[in-house]
Design an enzyme around this catalytic site. Structure first.
Site, short mmCIF file in Angstrom:
data_model
loop_
_atom_site.label_atom_id
_atom_site.label_comp_id
_atom_site.label_asym_id
_atom_site.label_seq_id
_atom_site.Cartn_x
_atom_site.Cartn_y
_atom_site.Cartn_z
N GLN A 149 -7.62 7.49 -7.82
CA GLN A 149 -6.70 8.75 -7.75
C GLN A 149 -6.55 9.47 -9.02
O GLN A 149 -6.03 8.85 -9.94
CB GLN A 149 -5.25 8.26 -7.36
CG GLN A 149 -4.21 9.15 -7.23
CD GLN A 149 -2.69 8.56 -7.13
OE1 GLN A 149 -2.61 7.98 -6.28
NE2 GLN A 149 -1.98 8.53 -8.14
N SER A 152 -2.85 12.56 -12.75
CA SER A 152 -2.07 12.58 -14.11
C SER A 152 -3.11 13.31 -15.04
O SER A 152 -4.23 13.08 -15.10
CB SER A 152 -1.77 11.44 -14.66
OG SER A 152 -0.79 10.95 -13.59
N GLU A 273 1.60 4.96 -1.12
CA GLU A 273 1.48 4.10 -2.38
C GLU A 273 2.73 3.48 -2.55
O GLU A 273 2.65 2.23 -2.76
CB GLU A 273 0.90 5.14 -3.69
CG GLU A 273 0.87 4.39 -4.93
CD GLU A 273 0.81 5.11 -6.09
OE1 GLU A 273 0.14 4.39 -6.96
OE2 GLU A 273 1.33 6.26 -5.94
N GLU A 403 13.23 8.63 -13.48
CA GLU A 403 13.85 9.83 -13.50
C GLU A 403 13.40 10.49 -12.00
O GLU A 403 14.20 11.15 -11.52
CB GLU A 403 13.51 10.58 -14.80
CG GLU A 403 14.25 9.99 -15.90
CD GLU A 403 13.40 8.96 -16.50
OE1 GLU A 403 14.05 8.28 -17.61
OE2 GLU A 403 12.25 8.79 -16.14
#
Length: 419
Positions: A149, A152, A273, A403
């Site tokens: 994947q 990022s 996921e 967060e």
């Protein structure tokens, strides 16, 4: 979540026993855990195994074991068990798949093709074309193709919508059919160096709002212009890699979903996921081993924490593990009732990430200075908690920071305003 009932039925219990018998009879004896290997950071992976790496291992016995285990699971359709039989799956319900994954984790045998089977396969079933399903799902379901994947980026990790890898539409011509030309960089991509294919988020409309203008592409890792470099972490392991795309040509037929709508496809994939059972089972197992060690004569001589305080802390960890398990089971039951994993999956991700760190500190506190020993042959519990403390550093970052998870829970689950 409404309509989710997760009490185990007689049929579920029968299937659980079927899985246990299969593992006992079919797991290759030559495929043993590597005692010196660092844990994978993927929640569904088992200590001592890394299937994407093992299938390419220079050790012929380990490589043969990984291939044989994939073949055994593929016979049952259990690599991607949720897929219909036409694509190589077993057509299992979400609850049956939960039972299968749970029993494999309890038996401490590795999953196969985890990222491809657990993330991409259900995403293709929901958003892919029939041509894409037939081209890619059978390879996932038999363990022939491994996936990574690639989301990022150096400046777009937690803030994924800030990604800058671009894809420019190129018309058909002598170079081939209509395609995207992809340029940019991805980072922290798990097992990318062992992947045959990548699923990648790219920006196709630079002037669109942040969460729009993003497209979801399937990219052959062997394509011209793709460079993959492993990244060494502070443990000395290389669980992930950076990827550079230098004008990589990707056919438009490899786009999943509509152009500029890839954000919604990616969020669905991340929901799958975060909805797994692997982490709570692993945490339960390590907690039981800790209790067993502390009760032993050797363990009692090594304890450096206040016993009463330590007992209370271990009890808290056990309650947290059971709560984590319950959320995972409830999410599977909701999926079985027709719900797509949503904020409940973020609850599970948040619980697991923070529990990972608390459990690591509990074990380290129990053994005091002995928990700083790194060599497995000379430390309590084979230095499990020394290594776990290093593993846990990234827990609240992987798969979305705490967060981000709290924001998803607040806005999607509780209906709170974004600001």
């Amino acid at each position: 979540m409404t309509g989710a009932h997760w009490a185990e039925t007689a049929q579920d219990a029968e299937f659980r026993q079927e899985v246990r018998t299969f593992v006992e009879e079919r797991f290759p004896a030559c495929y043993r855990p590597d005692p010196e290997a660092e844990n994978s950071l993927e929640p569904e992976d088992v200590w001592g195994y890394d299937w994407p790496a093992d299938r390419r291992s220079p050790d012929p016995e380990r490589r043969a074991g990984a291939v044989a285990w994939a073949a055994a699971l593929a016979e049952q359709g259990w690599i991607a068990p949720h897929l219909p039989a036409a694509y190589g799956g077993a057509g299992l319900s979400p609850v049956q798949e939960f039972v299968l994954r749970e029993e494999m984790m309890r038996a401490e045998v590795p999953t196969v093709n985890g990222i491809g089977a657990m993330l991409l396969a259900p995403t293709l079933m929901e958003f892919g074309t029939e041509e894409q399903r037939r081209a890619h799902l059978p390879g996932i379901a038999c363990g022939r193709t491994a996936w990574a994947q690639a989301f990022s980026e150096p400046d777009a990790g937690s803030d994924l919508a800030a990604l800058r890898t671009t894809a420019v539409r190129a018309p058909a011509g002598p170079a081939g059919p209509e395609a995207y030309r992809v340029t940019g960089q991805k980072v922290w991509t798990s097992s990318a160096q062992y992947a045959d294919w990548l699923f990648v988020l790219v920006r196709t409309e630079p002037d669109a709002p942040r969460h729009q203008g993003i497209t979801f592409l399937l990219v052959d890792a062997a394509s011209d212009g793709v460079t993959i470099r492993p990244i060494e972490d502070m443990r000395g392991a290389t669980p992930f890699a950076e990827i550079h795309f230098d004008d990589v040509r990707v056919p438009v037929t490899q786009r999943v979903g509509e152009e500029n709508q890839g954000w919604y496809v990616a969020m669905a994939a991340l929901g799958f996921e975060r909805a797994g059972i692997g982490a709570p089972v692993k945490f339960e197992q390590v907690l039981k081993r800790l209790v067993s060690q502390l009760r032993s004569a050797e363990g009692q001589g090594l304890v450096r924490a206040d016993t009463a305080v330590l007992r209370h802390e271990i009890a808290r960890r056990y309650v947290e593990v059971r709560a984590h398990y319950a959320v995972a089971r409830l999410t599977a039951a909701g999926h079985g009732a027709g719900a797509v994993p949503g904020y409940e999956a973020s609850v599970g991700q948040l619980l697991g990430a923070e529990l990972h760190q608390r459990l690591a500190h509990t074990g380290a506190r129990a053994f005091g200075p002995y928990a700083q020993l790194w060599q497995r042959s000379t430390a309590p519990m084979a230095a499990a908690f020394a290594h776990m403390r290093f593993d846990a550093v990234a827990a609240t970052l992987l798969g979305g920071t705490t967060e981000i998870q709290r924001r998803l829970i607040a806005t999607r689950g509780l209906g709170l305003p974004r600001s």
